[in-house]
Design an enzyme around this catalytic site. Structure first.
Site, PDB file in Angstrom:
ATOM      1  N   THR A   1      -3.965  -0.645  -7.183  1.00 35.87           N
ATOM      2  CA  THR A   1      -4.753   0.549  -7.490  1.00 35.87           C
ATOM      3  C   THR A   1      -3.942   1.829  -7.596  1.00 35.87           C
ATOM      4  O   THR A   1      -2.826   1.931  -7.069  1.00 35.87           O
ATOM      5  CB  THR A   1      -5.827   0.761  -6.392  1.00 35.87           C
ATOM      6  OG1 THR A   1      -6.747   1.759  -6.810  1.00 35.87           O
ATOM      7  CG2 THR A   1      -5.218   1.192  -5.071  1.00 35.87           C
TER       8      THR A   1
ATOM      9  N   ARG B   1       0.838  -1.190   0.000  1.00 34.91           N
ATOM     10  CA  ARG B   1       0.000   0.000   0.000  1.00 34.91           C
ATOM     11  C   ARG B   1       0.882   1.252   0.000  1.00 34.91           C
ATOM     12  O   ARG B   1       1.963   1.267   0.615  1.00 34.91           O
ATOM     13  CB  ARG B   1      -0.831  -0.029   1.280  1.00 34.91           C
ATOM     14  CG  ARG B   1      -1.763   1.154   1.515  1.00 34.91           C
ATOM     15  CD  ARG B   1      -2.886   1.147   0.565  1.00 34.91           C
ATOM     16  NE  ARG B   1      -4.026   1.940   1.023  1.00 34.91           N
ATOM     17  CZ  ARG B   1      -5.046   2.246   0.231  1.00 34.91           C
ATOM     18  NH1 ARG B   1      -5.070   1.848  -1.019  1.00 34.91           N
ATOM     19  NH2 ARG B   1      -6.061   2.950   0.700  1.00 34.91           N
TER      20      ARG B   1
ATOM     21  N   THR C   1      -9.293   0.792  -9.374  1.00 37.34           N
ATOM     22  CA  THR C   1      -8.506  -0.286  -8.849  1.00 37.34           C
ATOM     23  C   THR C   1      -8.624  -1.442  -9.822  1.00 37.34           C
ATOM     24  O   THR C   1      -9.472  -1.432 -10.693  1.00 37.34           O
ATOM     25  CB  THR C   1      -9.083  -0.640  -7.468  1.00 37.34           C
ATOM     26  OG1 THR C   1      -9.067   0.538  -6.701  1.00 37.34           O
ATOM     27  CG2 THR C   1      -8.342  -1.734  -6.783  1.00 37.34           C
TER      28      THR C   1
ATOM     29  N   ASP D   1      -7.792   8.407   0.533  1.00 42.53           N
ATOM     30  CA  ASP D   1      -8.322   7.311   1.360  1.00 42.53           C
ATOM     31  C   ASP D   1      -8.127   7.569   2.851  1.00 42.53           C
ATOM     32  O   ASP D   1      -8.680   6.862   3.688  1.00 42.53           O
ATOM     33  CB  ASP D   1      -7.676   5.973   0.977  1.00 42.53           C
ATOM     34  CG  ASP D   1      -8.421   5.286  -0.165  1.00 42.53           C
ATOM     35  OD1 ASP D   1      -9.550   5.715  -0.476  1.00 42.53           O
ATOM     36  OD2 ASP D   1      -7.884   4.334  -0.742  1.00 42.53           O
TER      37      ASP D   1
ATOM     38  N   SER E   1      -7.765   1.081   3.435  1.00 41.91           N
ATOM     39  CA  SER E   1      -8.226   0.633   2.125  1.00 41.91           C
ATOM     40  C   SER E   1      -9.447  -0.270   2.284  1.00 41.91           C
ATOM     41  O   SER E   1      -9.656  -0.862   3.343  1.00 41.91           O
ATOM     42  CB  SER E   1      -7.094  -0.149   1.459  1.00 41.91           C
ATOM     43  OG  SER E   1      -7.567  -0.811   0.322  1.00 41.91           O
ATOM     44  N   SER E   2     -10.229  -0.383   1.210  1.00 39.84           N
ATOM     45  CA  SER E   2     -11.335  -1.350   1.206  1.00 39.84           C
ATOM     46  C   SER E   2     -10.957  -2.619   0.452  1.00 39.84           C
ATOM     47  O   SER E   2     -11.792  -3.508   0.272  1.00 39.84           O
ATOM     48  CB  SER E   2     -12.568  -0.738   0.529  1.00 39.84           C
ATOM     49  OG  SER E   2     -12.989   0.402   1.213  1.00 39.84           O
TER      50      SER E   2
ATOM     51  N   GLY F   1     -13.557  -1.093  -6.947  1.00 42.78           N
ATOM     52  CA  GLY F   1     -14.880  -0.532  -6.669  1.00 42.78           C
ATOM     53  C   GLY F   1     -14.939   0.317  -5.417  1.00 42.78           C
ATOM     54  O   GLY F   1     -16.021   0.555  -4.884  1.00 42.78           O
ATOM     55  N   GLY F   2     -13.770   0.774  -4.919  1.00 41.60           N
ATOM     56  CA  GLY F   2     -13.791   1.648  -3.736  1.00 41.60           C
ATOM     57  C   GLY F   2     -14.528   0.983  -2.597  1.00 41.60           C
ATOM     58  O   GLY F   2     -14.283  -0.195  -2.281  1.00 41.60           O
TER      59      GLY F   2
ATOM     60  N   ASN G   1      -6.106   4.360  -6.928  1.00 39.16           N
ATOM     61  CA  ASN G   1      -7.290   4.908  -6.274  1.00 39.16           C
ATOM     62  C   ASN G   1      -8.299   5.351  -7.325  1.00 39.16           C
ATOM     63  O   ASN G   1      -9.011   4.531  -7.871  1.00 39.16           O
ATOM     64  CB  ASN G   1      -6.957   6.033  -5.301  1.00 39.16           C
ATOM     65  CG  ASN G   1      -8.163   6.347  -4.409  1.00 39.16           C
ATOM     66  OD1 ASN G   1      -9.021   5.472  -4.237  1.00 39.16           O
ATOM     67  ND2 ASN G   1      -8.259   7.530  -3.876  1.00 39.16           N
TER      68      ASN G   1
HETATM   69  O1  DON Z   1      -7.977   1.236  -1.326  1.00 41.35           O
HETATM   70  C1  DON Z   1      -9.132   1.547  -1.563  1.00 41.35           C
HETATM   71  O2  DON Z   1     -10.085   1.140  -0.929  1.00 41.35           O
HETATM   72  C2  DON Z   1      -9.417   2.452  -2.739  1.00 41.35           C
HETATM   73  N1  DON Z   1      -8.260   3.248  -3.026  1.00 41.35           N
HETATM   74  C3  DON Z   1      -9.837   1.616  -3.902  1.00 41.35           C
HETATM   75  C4  DON Z   1     -10.216   2.433  -5.099  1.00 41.35           C
HETATM   76  C5  DON Z   1     -11.013   1.707  -6.082  1.00 41.35           C
HETATM   77  O3  DON Z   1     -11.338   0.565  -5.938  1.00 41.35           O
HETATM   78  C6  DON Z   1     -11.461   2.492  -7.243  1.00 41.35           C
HETATM   79  N2  DON Z   1     -12.093   1.625  -8.175  1.00 41.35           N
HETATM   80  N3  DON Z   1     -13.169   1.662  -8.595  1.00 41.35           N
END
Ligand code: DON
Length: 561
Positions: free
Chosen positions: A388, A97, A370, A412, A441-442, A462-463, A390
């Site tokens: 990712t 990360r 991501t 984040d 992070s997710s 997908g955040g 982000n």
């Molecule tokens: O680490 C995380 O949770 C975010 N930076 C992920 C971002 C992400 O999945 C964007 N994609 N759609």
């Protein structure tokens, strides 16, 4: 009578077979498979496996190939997480990360009266966290690699020189983000040109950077020419990443989160990713309910899953952050007792309002991008890796000389308690900014065992919706008996505590179900979530072959042999 029963029996078997015939299955392979966001990356990974490389060699090739073929999220300028399971059942995880630069400060995105300054943590050089991907790949290679790094990187470098063909989806994405590329970069960049489907984009600058990495290893990125160029580029654009930040970056091996659900053992990513803990909490809250009897995407299933999600995300925002900076009560959070306690207020009659729900109480024992890919090699080793920048193309800041985009992972962090980030996620002190801290992070790269054997590897971008997309895909296979491809393709919904609404993929759920949810008092939103997740996974079938699930929502492709 006897005969009629016999015929009914035959008829039922025929129906079952027909049912099977109608099922949509993904690519089936006997020996090994890679599923990723682009066919070029899956192919390069699969070729490495064919050459005799192991899952880790293939992972490194795929990760770097995504940096070339999928600049939307694949990266050198970002970071990620990987969970593995070897054929002897050893499990582990690595955190590569990004982290906050040494010069970062808690209130760096606030104005003089304490308000969050729009776009400061999402666009341009100040949004960039210290990249971790290259360090992650070399840590993995050092521990598990079986082929020399130059053999692994050769096809990737060739791809960068040869170029990558633009797909329709890529054309649309580039077009959509061009105004932000213009706004963020001083000079015009490669991606400002009017690229069309079937054009080929070549990446000679990126190839040169990759050559330096191939030649000098991790130092080819974090020290010497690349590091000098990168830090002065970021600083000349107003950022704060120094050569010292780059030289100090280290990937960290972590213990994954492990929990049981029915007869499954689920192995997922630990903090600073929230995926494993949230997934465990949600699944533990769901486990007592017979959701297979309620039916897939039925009113009752959606209610149970939504309420579990709501509770887990409320906890996420309060308890979770970088474990090297904050203490996280992991054991309590994922325990069955705590899950029971959290679901005490659940009722099928009406929603629990998020405004009435806070994080749970735990006695501390003192002490929009991501991408995900899944790989199993011919020896039965498996990895799940999510990586990712982000946001889509990260901070939109593109280093022309080095040939890659830089992340906007700093968003984040929780810039200010109670102020949502770009995914609407709230955070508290546990996820506040501090020098060298990793942002929460997710990401949820996950591997599953069934009765002691490898069963599935999966994950998604997908955040905030990553966790719930992984959850639904597992439930689709385990509870609702779908194939891997069906499980990946099935319509998804998402609840994250705040905002208090169920986001649902548009035109995917029937009107009656939506009305029923609304009648119960649930707010539904089909507008703000054109797609939820883009899951790539591999399922081990009963006959030990592999089925790939490559999400139809993207250009994702399974390649295997
Ligand atoms: O680490 C995380 O949770 C975010 N930076 C992920 C971002 C992400 O999945 C964007 N994609 N759609």
């Amino acid at each position: 009578m006897k005969y009629s029963i016999f015929y009914i029996f035959l008829f039922l078997i025929a129906c079952k077979d027909q049912d099977k015939a109608l099922r949509k299955v993904g690519l089936i392979a006997k020996h090994a498979m890679v599923v990723s966001a682009r066919v070029e990356a899956s192919q390069i990974g699969s070729d490495i496996l064919k050459k005799g490389g192991n899952v880790f060699d293939a992972m490194i090739a795929t990760e770097f190939a995504l940096a070339v073929a999928y600049p939307y999220a694949g990266n050198l300028g970002g970071g990620g997480f990987m969970v593995y399971r070897t054929n002897s059942g050893d499990i582990g995880a690595i955190d590569y990360r990004e982290k906050a630069p040494i010069a970062a400060t808690k209130n760096m995105y606030l104005d003089s009266i304490g308000n969050v300054i729009p776009e400061k943590s999402t666009l341009g050089a100040l949004a960039v966290g210290v990249p971790g991907t290259v360090a992650g790949m070399f840590a993995i290679h050092e521990k598990f690699g079986s082929l020399p790094i130059n053999v692994i990187l050769r096809p990737v470098i060739e791809l960068a020189y040869k170029g990558v063909v633009v797909t329709q989806k890529q054309e649309d994405r580039i077009k959509k983000y061009q105004p932000l590329f213009l706004k963020t970069n001083k000079d015009s960049i490669k991606f400002n040109r009017p690229w069309k489907t079937n054009d080929t984009i070549k990446y000679p600058e990126l190839a040169k950077t990759l050559e330096r990495i191939s030649m000098y290893g991790k130092d080819g990125f974090y020290k010497g020419k690349t590091a000098k160029l990168l830090s002065s580029f970021i600083q000349s654009n107003g950022g704060i990443i120094s050569q010292e930040d780059l030289a100090k970056y280290k990937a960290i091996w972590r213990s994954p989160i492990i929990f049981n659900y029915d007869d499954l053992k689920i192995i997922s990513m630990s903090p600073p990713a929230s995926g494993g803990i949230c997934l465990a909490q949600i699944m533990k809250m769901i486990e007592p309910f017979p959701i297979h009897e309620y039916g897939h995407n039925s009113l009752k299933s959606i209610q149970v899953i939504t309420e579990a999600e709501r509770r887990a995300y409320a906890d996420r925002s309060f308890f979770l952050g970088d474990p090297d900076f904050v203490e996280i009560p992991i054991k309590n959070l994922i325990s069955e007792d705590y899950a029971k306690q959290r679901m005490q207020s659940f009722s099928f009659n009406k929603p629990t309002l998020s405004s009435d729900l806070e994080h749970g109480t735990i006695d501390f024992i003192e002490s929009d991008e991501t991408t995900h890919y899944s790989i199993i090699d011919r020896f039965g080793n498996a990895i799940a890796a999510t990586t990712t920048l982000n946001g889509a193309y990260g901070s939109k800041l593109y280093c022309k000389e080095l040939g890659f985009f830089l992340n906007n992972e700093m968003d984040d962090f929780s810039s200010k308690p109670g102020s949502p980030n770009m995914f609407g996620l709230l955070g508290a002190e546990a996820n506040s900014i501090a020098p060298e801290k990793r942002m929460l992070s997710s990401m949820t790269p996950t591997i599953i065992e069934k009765q002691g054997a490898l069963y599935m590897t999966l994950g998604t971008p997908g955040g905030s919706t990553i966790i719930t997309s992984v959850l639904q895909t597992i439930l689709n296979v385990h509870e609702y008996k779908m194939s891997m491809q069906e499980a990946v393709d099935a319509p998804r919904f998402h609840h994250q505590w705040l905002p208090d609404e169920i986001r649902m993929e548009p035109n995917a759920f029937n009107k009656r179900l939506i009305n029923d949810l609304n009648d119960k008092g649930y707010k539904t939103n089909q507008k703000d979530s054109p797609i939820i997740g883009k899951v790539d996974g591999i399922l081990v079938l009963q006959d030990k072959r592999y089925e790939g699930g490559a999400d139809h929502r993207g250009d994702d492709t399974a390649v295997g042999f």
